[in-house]
Every structure is written in structure tokens, then in C-alpha cells.
Design an enzyme around this catalytic site. Structure first.
Site, PDB file in Angstrom:
ATOM      1  N   ASN A  71       0.804  -1.221   0.000  1.00  0.00           N
ATOM      2  CA  ASN A  71       0.000   0.000   0.000  1.00  0.00           C
ATOM      3  C   ASN A  71       0.837   1.271   0.000  1.00  0.00           C
ATOM      4  OD1 ASN A  71      -2.628   1.610   0.832  1.00  0.00           O
ATOM      5  ND2 ASN A  71      -1.048   2.135   2.334  1.00  0.00           N
ATOM      6  N   TYR A  81       4.890  10.010 -10.956  1.00  0.00           N
ATOM      7  CA  TYR A  81       3.930   9.156 -10.263  1.00  0.00           C
ATOM      8  C   TYR A  81       3.274   8.190 -11.251  1.00  0.00           C
ATOM      9  CZ  TYR A  81      -0.193   7.842  -7.493  1.00  0.00           C
ATOM     10  OH  TYR A  81      -1.169   7.143  -6.831  1.00  0.00           O
ATOM     11  N   LYS A 122       3.401   4.031 -11.134  1.00  0.00           N
ATOM     12  CA  LYS A 122       2.218   3.177 -11.011  1.00  0.00           C
ATOM     13  C   LYS A 122       2.082   2.227 -12.199  1.00  0.00           C
ATOM     14  CE  LYS A 122       0.904   4.304  -6.951  1.00  0.00           C
ATOM     15  NZ  LYS A 122       0.972   3.294  -5.866  1.00  0.00           N
ATOM     16  N   VAL A 132      -9.442   8.962  -3.742  1.00  0.00           N
ATOM     17  CA  VAL A 132     -10.187   9.004  -2.485  1.00  0.00           C
ATOM     18  C   VAL A 132      -9.661  10.104  -1.564  1.00  0.00           C
ATOM     19  CG1 VAL A 132     -10.893   6.600  -2.567  1.00  0.00           C
ATOM     20  CG2 VAL A 132      -8.703   7.180  -1.526  1.00  0.00           C
TER      21      VAL A 132
END
Length: 240
Positions: free
Chosen positions: A80, A138, A142, A169
């Protein structure tokens, strides 16, 4: 019940994931990058969670975490931990999960946190600054970690390996105005880590809110996967 390591669990999605797994009766190992951050996990450690501490920008610290967990019967790892910007992007978002994957061969389920941003990533490795001497992309990080999840699924057929897009989120990283549901943002990784549902036992997927979706075309390009693994092995001195 399963024993699950959740990296980057001092706040946000990691904290929510660890808390939900612990509440469901699973054994949880939580992770913070330093003792100050670990203080935020007292509520979980008081309930029985184990704790490991180490800064993912430091490869020796990642190796130390793996050594501390040597002999621990982990069933799953939820990768995570992540950062949005700055020099730590590549070390934290891809190098650390790669190293932990290479150094912890025992877990039979691996969940890697991806992002919808991976669609903007570039499958080019030649100029990647793995050590974080300058700010990293980033989106690229990913894409790389999503491809890592697919590569592990291919090369370790006895391991269930998947990537999850938790959505945008409202966490510290996502910001208070993020439009996606924080609760839904952590449920898929928990499901993939511990559920016996037939779908949760499939491997090599890219998931969004428990729906399997098609990722960036490079993710399932085996030649790109192999180049990525070679680059990370050469960079870290540790082969998968």
C-alpha cells in the site's frame, strides 16, 4: 484466518485496510516509516497488530524489514505504501515493493496499489532515476508497479498477484475534495488478500472496486515486464 502485512499503514487507505482486516479477525502486521509515524498505530497494536518500522526510501531499511519478518508465516502482503510527488516516488512506489517481493518469497497473495494515473505512464526505463535523486513520475511508477504485479502472476504461478486502483479518495494524498468513496477504496485489496471467493483467487488482474478491468497495454507485455525486472534486479542487486 490470514496473517497480512500492510505497508504504509499509519494513515489513509493503509490504516483503513489494516483496521478492517484486524476487525475481521485476521492477524495483521502494520508498517510505518519511522517511530513518530508508528505512534499513530498504537490503536491497532494495542488490539494485537504487530509492527515493523522502516523508511522505504532506504533500501537497507527495506531489507531490514524483510529480515525482521524472516520466519514469519505471512499469508498476504498489501503493498500500500506510496507517495504522490518528489524524489521518493520511485524508491517508495516501485523499488520497495519489488525488493519486498524478492526478499519475502513466502506469501501466497500479493496486492499492489496501482492508480488510474498508470494509464498516463510511459513504458520506458532508460532514464528512470530509481534512487530518487530527482523527482519521479507518479504515473510511471504506477505503471511499473502494475506491470510488476502482472509479472509476478506470470512467474510465480502458485502466487495470487493482483493490482488495485483504489480510486481518487479523500486521504492525505488524495486531498479532501477527492470524488471517490474512501470505504470502497480499501475493500478490494482486503478482499483480494483474504477472501476465498473464486474471483479473489484469480491472478494477474487489475481491479477497481472489485471489478476486473483492462490496464495499460504495457502491463501484460511480457517483454516490458522482463525489461522492468532486469532493470530492478540490476539496480538493487536482488533478483526476483
Amino acid at each position: 484466518m490470514s496473517r497480512v502485512l500492510v505497508t504504509g499503514s499509519a494513515d489513509g487507505l493503509g490504516l483503513a485496510t489494516a483496521d478492517a482486516l484486524l476487525s475481521a479477525g485476521h492477524e495483521v502486521v502494520v508498517h510505518a516509516r519511522n517511530p513518530q509515524r508508528a505512534a499513530a498505530l498504537k490503536g491497532l497494536t494495542d488490539r494485537g497488530a504487530d509492527l515493523v518500522v522502516g523508511d522505504f526510501t532506504d533500501r537497507d531499511a527495506v531489507r531490514g524489514i524483510a529480515a525482521a519478518l524472516d520466519g514469519t508465516a505471512l499469508d498476504a502482503v498489501v503493498h500500500n505504501a506510496g507517495v504522490w510527488s518528489g524524489p521518493a516516488v520511485m524508491p517508495v512506489n516501485i523499488v520497495a515493493p519489488y525488493l519486498l517481493t524478492a526478499l519475502l518469497p513466502g506469501p501466497r497473495r500479493l496486492v499492489y496499489l496501482s492508480s488510474g494515473s498508470h494509464f498516463s505512464g510511459r513504458p520506458a526505463l532508460e532514464r528512470t532515476d530509481w534512487q530518487g535523486r530527482k523527482p519521479g513520475s507518479y504515473a510511471d511508477s504506477k505503471l511499473f508497479v502494475t506491470a510488476l504485479a502482472a509479472a509476478v502472476a506470470r512467474l510465480r504461478p502458485d502466487v495470487v498477484s493482483n493490482a488495485v486502483d483504489p480510486g481518487w479518495v479523500p486521504t492525505k494524498m488524495g486531498g479532501p475534495s477527492a470524488p471517490d468513496d474512501l470505504e470502497l477504496g480499501h475493500r478490494t485489496q482486503e478482499w483480494l488478500a483474504v477472501s476465498d471467493d473464486p474471483e479473489a483467487l484469480t491472478s494477474g488482474g487489475y481491479w477497481y472496486h472489485r471489478e476486473r478491468r483492462e490496464p495499460h497495454a504495457a502491463v501484460h507485455d511480457e517483454a516490458f515486464q522482463d525489461r522492468l525486472l532486469r532493470a530492478l534486479a540490476e539496480e538493487t542487486g536482488t533478483a526476483l
